[in-house]
Design a protein around this motif. Structure first.
Motif, PDB file in Angstrom:
ATOM      1  N   TYR A 139      11.005   1.551  -3.958  1.00  0.00           N
ATOM      2  CA  TYR A 139       9.844   0.676  -3.734  1.00  0.00           C
ATOM      3  C   TYR A 139       9.419   0.705  -2.267  1.00  0.00           C
ATOM      4  O   TYR A 139       8.238   0.863  -1.946  1.00  0.00           O
ATOM      5  CB  TYR A 139      10.181  -0.757  -4.164  1.00  0.00           C
ATOM      6  N   GLN A 140      10.385   0.585  -1.372  1.00  0.00           N
ATOM      7  CA  GLN A 140      10.055   0.572   0.059  1.00  0.00           C
ATOM      8  C   GLN A 140       9.503   1.919   0.502  1.00  0.00           C
ATOM      9  O   GLN A 140       8.585   1.979   1.323  1.00  0.00           O
ATOM     10  CB  GLN A 140      11.276   0.178   0.885  1.00  0.00           C
ATOM     11  N   ASN A 141      10.040   3.008  -0.046  1.00  0.00           N
ATOM     12  CA  ASN A 141       9.485   4.337   0.226  1.00  0.00           C
ATOM     13  C   ASN A 141       8.015   4.394  -0.179  1.00  0.00           C
ATOM     14  O   ASN A 141       7.180   4.939   0.555  1.00  0.00           O
ATOM     15  CB  ASN A 141      10.249   5.421  -0.545  1.00  0.00           C
ATOM     16  N   LEU A 142       7.703   3.878  -1.358  1.00  0.00           N
ATOM     17  CA  LEU A 142       6.323   3.892  -1.844  1.00  0.00           C
ATOM     18  C   LEU A 142       5.403   3.084  -0.936  1.00  0.00           C
ATOM     19  O   LEU A 142       4.270   3.497  -0.660  1.00  0.00           O
ATOM     20  CB  LEU A 142       6.258   3.360  -3.283  1.00  0.00           C
ATOM     21  N   ARG A 143       5.891   1.945  -0.466  1.00  0.00           N
ATOM     22  CA  ARG A 143       5.090   1.147   0.471  1.00  0.00           C
ATOM     23  C   ARG A 143       4.820   1.955   1.734  1.00  0.00           C
ATOM     24  O   ARG A 143       3.700   1.995   2.241  1.00  0.00           O
ATOM     25  CB  ARG A 143       5.812  -0.168   0.845  1.00  0.00           C
ATOM     26  N   GLY A 144       5.855   2.610   2.240  1.00  0.00           N
ATOM     27  CA  GLY A 144       5.712   3.388   3.463  1.00  0.00           C
ATOM     28  C   GLY A 144       4.736   4.533   3.326  1.00  0.00           C
ATOM     29  O   GLY A 144       3.881   4.741   4.203  1.00  0.00           O
ATOM     30  N   ILE A 145       4.819   5.284   2.243  1.00  0.00           N
ATOM     31  CA  ILE A 145       3.885   6.412   2.101  1.00  0.00           C
ATOM     32  C   ILE A 145       2.474   5.920   1.790  1.00  0.00           C
ATOM     33  O   ILE A 145       1.503   6.559   2.181  1.00  0.00           O
ATOM     34  CB  ILE A 145       4.380   7.476   1.083  1.00  0.00           C
ATOM     35  N   HIS A 146       2.368   4.779   1.133  1.00  0.00           N
ATOM     36  CA  HIS A 146       1.046   4.173   0.896  1.00  0.00           C
ATOM     37  C   HIS A 146       0.385   3.822   2.231  1.00  0.00           C
ATOM     38  O   HIS A 146      -0.788   4.102   2.449  1.00  0.00           O
ATOM     39  CB  HIS A 146       1.209   2.920   0.027  1.00  0.00           C
ATOM     40  N   TRP A 147       1.155   3.226   3.121  1.00  0.00           N
ATOM     41  CA  TRP A 147       0.611   2.826   4.424  1.00  0.00           C
ATOM     42  C   TRP A 147       0.319   4.020   5.318  1.00  0.00           C
ATOM     43  O   TRP A 147      -0.639   4.004   6.080  1.00  0.00           O
ATOM     44  CB  TRP A 147       1.606   1.920   5.154  1.00  0.00           C
ATOM     45  N   ASN A 148       1.166   5.038   5.261  1.00  0.00           N
ATOM     46  CA  ASN A 148       1.134   6.100   6.266  1.00  0.00           C
ATOM     47  C   ASN A 148       0.458   7.398   5.839  1.00  0.00           C
ATOM     48  O   ASN A 148       0.322   8.299   6.663  1.00  0.00           O
ATOM     49  CB  ASN A 148       2.568   6.406   6.722  1.00  0.00           C
ATOM     50  N   ILE A 149       0.042   7.503   4.578  1.00  0.00           N
ATOM     51  CA  ILE A 149      -0.546   8.764   4.112  1.00  0.00           C
ATOM     52  C   ILE A 149      -1.808   9.094   4.909  1.00  0.00           C
ATOM     53  O   ILE A 149      -2.574   8.210   5.282  1.00  0.00           O
ATOM     54  CB  ILE A 149      -0.833   8.716   2.584  1.00  0.00           C
ATOM     55  N   LYS A 150      -1.965  10.392   5.204  1.00  0.00           N
ATOM     56  CA  LYS A 150      -3.130  10.871   5.953  1.00  0.00           C
ATOM     57  C   LYS A 150      -3.643  12.139   5.287  1.00  0.00           C
ATOM     58  O   LYS A 150      -2.963  12.737   4.460  1.00  0.00           O
ATOM     59  CB  LYS A 150      -2.739  11.193   7.394  1.00  0.00           C
ATOM     60  N   GLY A 151      -4.830  12.531   5.657  1.00  0.00           N
ATOM     61  CA  GLY A 151      -5.360  13.815   5.200  1.00  0.00           C
ATOM     62  C   GLY A 151      -6.493  13.674   4.199  1.00  0.00           C
ATOM     63  O   GLY A 151      -6.935  12.575   3.873  1.00  0.00           O
ATOM     64  N   LYS A 152      -6.925  14.822   3.712  1.00  0.00           N
ATOM     65  CA  LYS A 152      -8.088  14.883   2.839  1.00  0.00           C
ATOM     66  C   LYS A 152      -7.858  14.257   1.470  1.00  0.00           C
ATOM     67  O   LYS A 152      -8.802  13.954   0.763  1.00  0.00           O
ATOM     68  CB  LYS A 152      -8.527  16.339   2.680  1.00  0.00           C
ATOM     69  N   ARG A 153      -6.625  14.074   1.086  1.00  0.00           N
ATOM     70  CA  ARG A 153      -6.307  13.456  -0.210  1.00  0.00           C
ATOM     71  C   ARG A 153      -5.965  11.962  -0.064  1.00  0.00           C
ATOM     72  O   ARG A 153      -5.450  11.348  -0.990  1.00  0.00           O
ATOM     73  CB  ARG A 153      -5.146  14.197  -0.855  1.00  0.00           C
ATOM     74  N   PHE A 154      -6.235  11.421   1.116  1.00  0.00           N
ATOM     75  CA  PHE A 154      -5.879  10.029   1.412  1.00  0.00           C
ATOM     76  C   PHE A 154      -6.343   9.065   0.330  1.00  0.00           C
ATOM     77  O   PHE A 154      -5.557   8.274  -0.184  1.00  0.00           O
ATOM     78  CB  PHE A 154      -6.458   9.597   2.769  1.00  0.00           C
ATOM     79  N   PHE A 155      -7.619   9.098  -0.022  1.00  0.00           N
ATOM     80  CA  PHE A 155      -8.167   8.090  -0.925  1.00  0.00           C
ATOM     81  C   PHE A 155      -7.490   8.112  -2.290  1.00  0.00           C
ATOM     82  O   PHE A 155      -7.127   7.060  -2.821  1.00  0.00           O
ATOM     83  CB  PHE A 155      -9.688   8.232  -1.051  1.00  0.00           C
ATOM     84  N   ASP A 156      -7.288   9.291  -2.838  1.00  0.00           N
ATOM     85  CA  ASP A 156      -6.632   9.396  -4.142  1.00  0.00           C
ATOM     86  C   ASP A 156      -5.165   8.967  -4.068  1.00  0.00           C
ATOM     87  O   ASP A 156      -4.697   8.209  -4.916  1.00  0.00           O
ATOM     88  CB  ASP A 156      -6.706  10.836  -4.668  1.00  0.00           C
ATOM     89  N   LEU A 157      -4.460   9.461  -3.064  1.00  0.00           N
ATOM     90  CA  LEU A 157      -3.033   9.163  -2.970  1.00  0.00           C
ATOM     91  C   LEU A 157      -2.762   7.716  -2.576  1.00  0.00           C
ATOM     92  O   LEU A 157      -1.827   7.097  -3.086  1.00  0.00           O
ATOM     93  CB  LEU A 157      -2.355  10.127  -1.992  1.00  0.00           C
ATOM     94  N   HIS A 158      -3.563   7.171  -1.694  1.00  0.00           N
ATOM     95  CA  HIS A 158      -3.399   5.774  -1.282  1.00  0.00           C
ATOM     96  C   HIS A 158      -3.441   4.864  -2.512  1.00  0.00           C
ATOM     97  O   HIS A 158      -2.581   3.989  -2.680  1.00  0.00           O
ATOM     98  CB  HIS A 158      -4.497   5.416  -0.276  1.00  0.00           C
ATOM     99  N   VAL A 159      -4.394   5.092  -3.379  1.00  0.00           N
ATOM    100  CA  VAL A 159      -4.528   4.295  -4.603  1.00  0.00           C
ATOM    101  C   VAL A 159      -3.352   4.563  -5.548  1.00  0.00           C
ATOM    102  O   VAL A 159      -2.787   3.627  -6.123  1.00  0.00           O
ATOM    103  CB  VAL A 159      -5.879   4.590  -5.297  1.00  0.00           C
ATOM    104  N   LYS A 160      -2.981   5.821  -5.717  1.00  0.00           N
ATOM    105  CA  LYS A 160      -1.877   6.169  -6.620  1.00  0.00           C
ATOM    106  C   LYS A 160      -0.574   5.554  -6.140  1.00  0.00           C
ATOM    107  O   LYS A 160       0.196   5.010  -6.936  1.00  0.00           O
ATOM    108  CB  LYS A 160      -1.734   7.698  -6.726  1.00  0.00           C
ATOM    109  N   PHE A 161      -0.310   5.619  -4.839  1.00  0.00           N
ATOM    110  CA  PHE A 161       0.934   5.057  -4.313  1.00  0.00           C
ATOM    111  C   PHE A 161       0.967   3.537  -4.496  1.00  0.00           C
ATOM    112  O   PHE A 161       2.020   2.971  -4.771  1.00  0.00           O
ATOM    113  CB  PHE A 161       1.139   5.443  -2.849  1.00  0.00           C
ATOM    114  N   GLU A 162      -0.173   2.879  -4.371  1.00  0.00           N
ATOM    115  CA  GLU A 162      -0.220   1.436  -4.630  1.00  0.00           C
ATOM    116  C   GLU A 162       0.091   1.139  -6.092  1.00  0.00           C
ATOM    117  O   GLU A 162       0.830   0.202  -6.402  1.00  0.00           O
ATOM    118  CB  GLU A 162      -1.586   0.860  -4.253  1.00  0.00           C
ATOM    119  N   GLU A 163      -0.450   1.931  -6.986  1.00  0.00           N
ATOM    120  CA  GLU A 163      -0.164   1.784  -8.420  1.00  0.00           C
ATOM    121  C   GLU A 163       1.338   1.924  -8.670  1.00  0.00           C
ATOM    122  O   GLU A 163       1.936   1.118  -9.397  1.00  0.00           O
ATOM    123  CB  GLU A 163      -0.936   2.855  -9.188  1.00  0.00           C
TER     124      GLU A 163
END
Length: 156
Positions: free
Chosen positions: A31-55
């Motif tokens: 869970y904490q890993n998911l929070r971290g990658i949700h907060w810290n993700i960067k790049g051209k896939r940010f929008f898709d991954l940010h939402v997926k990681f929150e899910e």
């Protein structure tokens, strides 16, 4: 054999609760890993991954609660300190991961570890005639196998 208030062998219920605490510790790190990658993700896939990681972290948070409540139902106390989580978890810890493929690989690696623990609990809960734990593990496994498949497809 002594039965607890829900009709399970007290020794087997305690063993299952211990195994569920092990799963709980690993889920908290996941869970904490998911929070971290949700907060810290960067790049051209940010929008898709940010939402997926929150899910995924929202789902993981719900599962943490289910696991803890099952431990209580079995008559034991769930782990609830970071010290316990760190001491009992083997899920890899992701630190400062902002790159998309590294983040998704962390999810796959984490879920692979969780699935091993869940399959072990599934076997033991079947032997203990603990349908509550058995059903929960079966549901978790089915869902997480699909997530691993999807994440691996994304990585291809």
């Amino acid at each position: 054999m002594t039965l607890n208030s829900i009709g399970l062998d007290t020794v087997k219920a305690k063993e299952l609760a211990n195994d569920l605490n092990h799963l709980l510790a690993n889920f908290q790190i996941y869970y904490q890993n998911l929070r971290g990658i949700h907060w810290n993700i960067k790049g051209k896939r940010f929008f898709d991954l940010h939402v997926k990681f929150e899910e995924l972290y929202t789902d993981a948070n719900a599962k943490v609660d289910e696991i803890a409540e099952r431990i209580l139902t079995l008559g034991e106390t769930p782990y609830h300190t970071f010290e316990d989580y760190s001491a009992h978890a083997q899920v890899p810890v992701g630190k400062n991961i902002s790159q998309d493929e590294k983040a998704v690989t962390l999810i796959v690696d984490s879920l692979s570890e969780l699935l091993k623990i869940e399959r072990d609990i599934l076997d033991k809960s079947g032997d203990a005639n603990d349908e509550g734990t058995n059903s929960m593990m079966s549901d978790f496994i089915t869902e997480q196998e699909k997530t691993v498949w999807m994440m691996k497809a994304w990585l291809s």
